[in-house]
Write a protein that holds these residues in place. Sequence first.
Motif, mmCIF file in Angstrom:
data_model
loop_
_atom_site.group_PDB
_atom_site.id
_atom_site.type_symbol
_atom_site.label_atom_id
_atom_site.label_comp_id
_atom_site.label_asym_id
_atom_site.label_seq_id
_atom_site.Cartn_x
_atom_site.Cartn_y
_atom_site.Cartn_z
ATOM 1 N N VAL A 78 51.817 35.681 106.455
ATOM 2 C CA VAL A 78 52.566 35.363 105.238
ATOM 3 C C VAL A 78 51.919 36.048 104.036
ATOM 4 O O VAL A 78 50.691 36.059 103.898
ATOM 5 C CB VAL A 78 52.616 33.838 104.998
ATOM 6 N N THR A 79 52.746 36.620 103.178
ATOM 7 C CA THR A 79 52.263 37.204 101.928
ATOM 8 C C THR A 79 52.850 36.438 100.754
ATOM 9 O O THR A 79 54.063 36.199 100.702
ATOM 10 C CB THR A 79 52.653 38.691 101.810
ATOM 11 N N VAL A 80 51.988 36.032 99.828
ATOM 12 C CA VAL A 80 52.413 35.404 98.582
ATOM 13 C C VAL A 80 51.989 36.333 97.449
ATOM 14 O O VAL A 80 50.792 36.544 97.234
ATOM 15 C CB VAL A 80 51.787 34.002 98.398
ATOM 16 N N ALA A 81 52.965 36.918 96.754
ATOM 17 C CA ALA A 81 52.687 37.876 95.678
ATOM 18 C C ALA A 81 53.093 37.287 94.336
ATOM 19 O O ALA A 81 54.238 36.856 94.166
ATOM 20 C CB ALA A 81 53.442 39.183 95.929
ATOM 21 N N LEU A 82 52.153 37.242 93.398
ATOM 22 C CA LEU A 82 52.404 36.705 92.063
ATOM 23 C C LEU A 82 52.620 37.844 91.084
ATOM 24 O O LEU A 82 51.799 38.768 90.996
ATOM 25 C CB LEU A 82 51.233 35.843 91.586
ATOM 26 N N GLY A 83 53.726 37.782 90.344
ATOM 27 C CA GLY A 83 54.015 38.797 89.346
ATOM 28 C C GLY A 83 53.335 38.499 88.021
ATOM 29 O O GLY A 83 52.701 37.450 87.837
ATOM 30 N N SER A 84 53.488 39.410 87.099
ATOM 31 C CA SER A 84 52.886 39.233 85.771
ATOM 32 C C SER A 84 53.524 38.050 85.054
ATOM 33 O O SER A 84 54.750 37.896 85.081
ATOM 34 C CB SER A 84 53.084 40.499 84.933
ATOM 35 N N PRO A 85 52.718 37.209 84.410
ATOM 36 C CA PRO A 85 53.284 36.065 83.692
ATOM 37 C C PRO A 85 54.116 36.507 82.495
ATOM 38 O O PRO A 85 53.771 37.468 81.792
ATOM 39 C CB PRO A 85 52.046 35.270 83.263
ATOM 40 N N LEU A 86 55.214 35.816 82.289
ATOM 41 C CA LEU A 86 56.114 36.075 81.174
ATOM 42 C C LEU A 86 56.087 34.858 80.252
ATOM 43 O O LEU A 86 56.277 33.728 80.711
ATOM 44 C CB LEU A 86 57.536 36.306 81.689
ATOM 45 N N HIS A 87 55.842 35.083 78.978
ATOM 46 C CA HIS A 87 55.767 33.957 78.039
ATOM 47 C C HIS A 87 57.174 33.512 77.670
ATOM 48 O O HIS A 87 57.984 34.309 77.178
ATOM 49 C CB HIS A 87 54.982 34.344 76.785
ATOM 50 N N ALA A 88 57.486 32.244 77.905
ATOM 51 C CA ALA A 88 58.840 31.737 77.682
ATOM 52 C C ALA A 88 59.282 31.929 76.236
ATOM 53 O O ALA A 88 60.411 32.362 75.977
ATOM 54 C CB ALA A 88 58.906 30.258 78.064
ATOM 55 N N GLY A 89 58.410 31.603 75.295
ATOM 56 C CA GLY A 89 58.769 31.722 73.884
ATOM 57 C C GLY A 89 59.093 33.147 73.490
ATOM 58 O O GLY A 89 60.054 33.401 72.756
ATOM 59 N N ASP A 90 58.306 34.099 73.986
ATOM 60 C CA ASP A 90 58.564 35.504 73.667
ATOM 61 C C ASP A 90 59.907 35.962 74.233
ATOM 62 O O ASP A 90 60.655 36.705 73.578
ATOM 63 C CB ASP A 90 57.447 36.385 74.236
ATOM 64 N N LEU A 91 60.214 35.536 75.457
ATOM 65 C CA LEU A 91 61.492 35.911 76.056
ATOM 66 C C LEU A 91 62.658 35.342 75.263
ATOM 67 O O LEU A 91 63.680 36.011 75.062
ATOM 68 C CB LEU A 91 61.562 35.409 77.497
ATOM 69 N N LEU A 92 62.510 34.108 74.788
ATOM 70 C CA LEU A 92 63.599 33.444 74.066
ATOM 71 C C LEU A 92 63.865 34.091 72.709
ATOM 72 O O LEU A 92 64.986 34.007 72.194
ATOM 73 C CB LEU A 92 63.285 31.958 73.894
ATOM 74 N N THR A 93 62.854 34.721 72.130
ATOM 75 C CA THR A 93 63.082 35.394 70.844
ATOM 76 C C THR A 93 63.894 36.667 71.018
ATOM 77 O O THR A 93 64.494 37.168 70.072
ATOM 78 C CB THR A 93 61.744 35.750 70.155
ATOM 79 N N ARG A 94 63.927 37.196 72.269
ATOM 80 C CA ARG A 94 64.620 38.454 72.518
ATOM 81 C C ARG A 94 65.924 38.277 73.288
ATOM 82 O O ARG A 94 66.739 39.206 73.350
ATOM 83 C CB ARG A 94 63.714 39.401 73.315
ATOM 84 N N ALA A 95 66.125 37.093 73.869
ATOM 85 C CA ALA A 95 67.306 36.928 74.728
ATOM 86 C C ALA A 95 67.710 35.462 74.809
ATOM 87 O O ALA A 95 66.973 34.567 74.391
ATOM 88 C CB ALA A 95 66.999 37.458 76.134
ATOM 89 N N THR A 96 68.899 35.234 75.349
ATOM 90 C CA THR A 96 69.374 33.882 75.611
ATOM 91 C C THR A 96 68.689 33.370 76.876
ATOM 92 O O THR A 96 67.907 34.067 77.512
ATOM 93 C CB THR A 96 70.892 33.888 75.829
ATOM 94 N N SER A 97 69.015 32.117 77.264
ATOM 95 C CA SER A 97 68.436 31.570 78.484
ATOM 96 C C SER A 97 68.847 32.393 79.703
ATOM 97 O O SER A 97 68.081 32.565 80.647
ATOM 98 C CB SER A 97 68.849 30.105 78.676
ATOM 99 N N ALA A 98 70.076 32.949 79.661
ATOM 100 C CA ALA A 98 70.502 33.830 80.757
ATOM 101 C C ALA A 98 69.634 35.075 80.797
ATOM 102 O O ALA A 98 69.336 35.609 81.873
ATOM 103 C CB ALA A 98 71.972 34.207 80.587
ATOM 104 N N GLY A 99 69.210 35.534 79.630
ATOM 105 C CA GLY A 99 68.326 36.684 79.570
ATOM 106 C C GLY A 99 66.945 36.376 80.121
ATOM 107 O O GLY A 99 66.282 37.253 80.685
ATOM 108 N N VAL A 100 66.516 35.137 79.970
ATOM 109 C CA VAL A 100 65.235 34.712 80.543
ATOM 110 C C VAL A 100 65.304 34.836 82.066
ATOM 111 O O VAL A 100 64.400 35.377 82.708
ATOM 112 C CB VAL A 100 64.892 33.271 80.124
ATOM 113 N N LYS A 101 66.389 34.325 82.642
ATOM 114 C CA LYS A 101 66.554 34.435 84.086
ATOM 115 C C LYS A 101 66.587 35.901 84.508
ATOM 116 O O LYS A 101 65.954 36.282 85.503
ATOM 117 C CB LYS A 101 67.847 33.747 84.537
#
Length: 292
Positions: free
Chosen positions: A249-272
């Motif tokens: 089994v491989t578990v790969a973690l991607g780079s963390p994305l800051h929720a607040g920063d994403l919300l300033t640039r996009a809607t909740s759909a953009g976060v997804k």
Amino acid sequence: MIAAANLDALIRINTDDMLESFGLGEVRYGRRLLEAACYWPARRFAHTVLEFDRRVQADGLHAAAAWGVRQFAADVTVLGAENLPADGPVIAVSNHPGITDTLALFASLPRSDLHTVAAVRPFLTSLDNMTKRLIFVDEEAGAHLGVVRSVTHHLRGGGCILTFPAGKIEPDPAVLPGAGRSLEEWSDSIGLFARLAPAAQIVPVLVSGVFSACSLHSPLARMRRSQKDRERFAAMLQVAAPRLYPVQVTVALGSPLHAGDLLTRATSAGVKAAVVAEMRQLLACSPRGLIM
């Protein structure tokens, strides 16, 4: 000490699941004989799961899961472990290929405050200690306000949440097609949680290799007509005889994305969309030669 009531309940649940997986769930004539044939593997699995639950209380979820994956002949490789913040609110967003994926995730996410959003299942509700770390979604009730409140409360308190936006079992990226397409069906719960806990870091996680190619391509599994039924049959083969079907089994973690920063640039759909884009990067960069 294992409670007899919990053991008996799990044996019944496991036996029913085995018969369903083998396409014999509706058989009534001769059912007692079929149940007797399933009894020992169902009992062994029940004992393993209840011992895992005991260890959750005694040693913590991370250590218990590390023990658990070994019982199911799973060797887990973690990529990008440094991407999981050691503290503070975190939303770990994962695909859900099933089998040992949750155990592998618990063993790969060393946060003592990890709580998981999970569907209500008799199997899970039989685990007294594990249930304290689960936020149950009652799919039949259709009322998810309590889930949102629990997740938000935990995140605002600095906790870590594991969630599966697909809300169902998805293709194992290492051995089955459709993992990339499945991402398009993810719910917008990611964006909702981000709006309610904008201080959280969102960490995309990709799990692969939980299915054994040998179990999927076994003559018995190929007797089932639909792909879904073949997968379920193969999963039960792995549960009943894990040493015959070891997995990497491989578990790969991607780079963390800051929720607040994403919300300033996009809607909740953009976060997804941003999280899905990162998941696609994990799919593309996987060393296992994933099937899209």
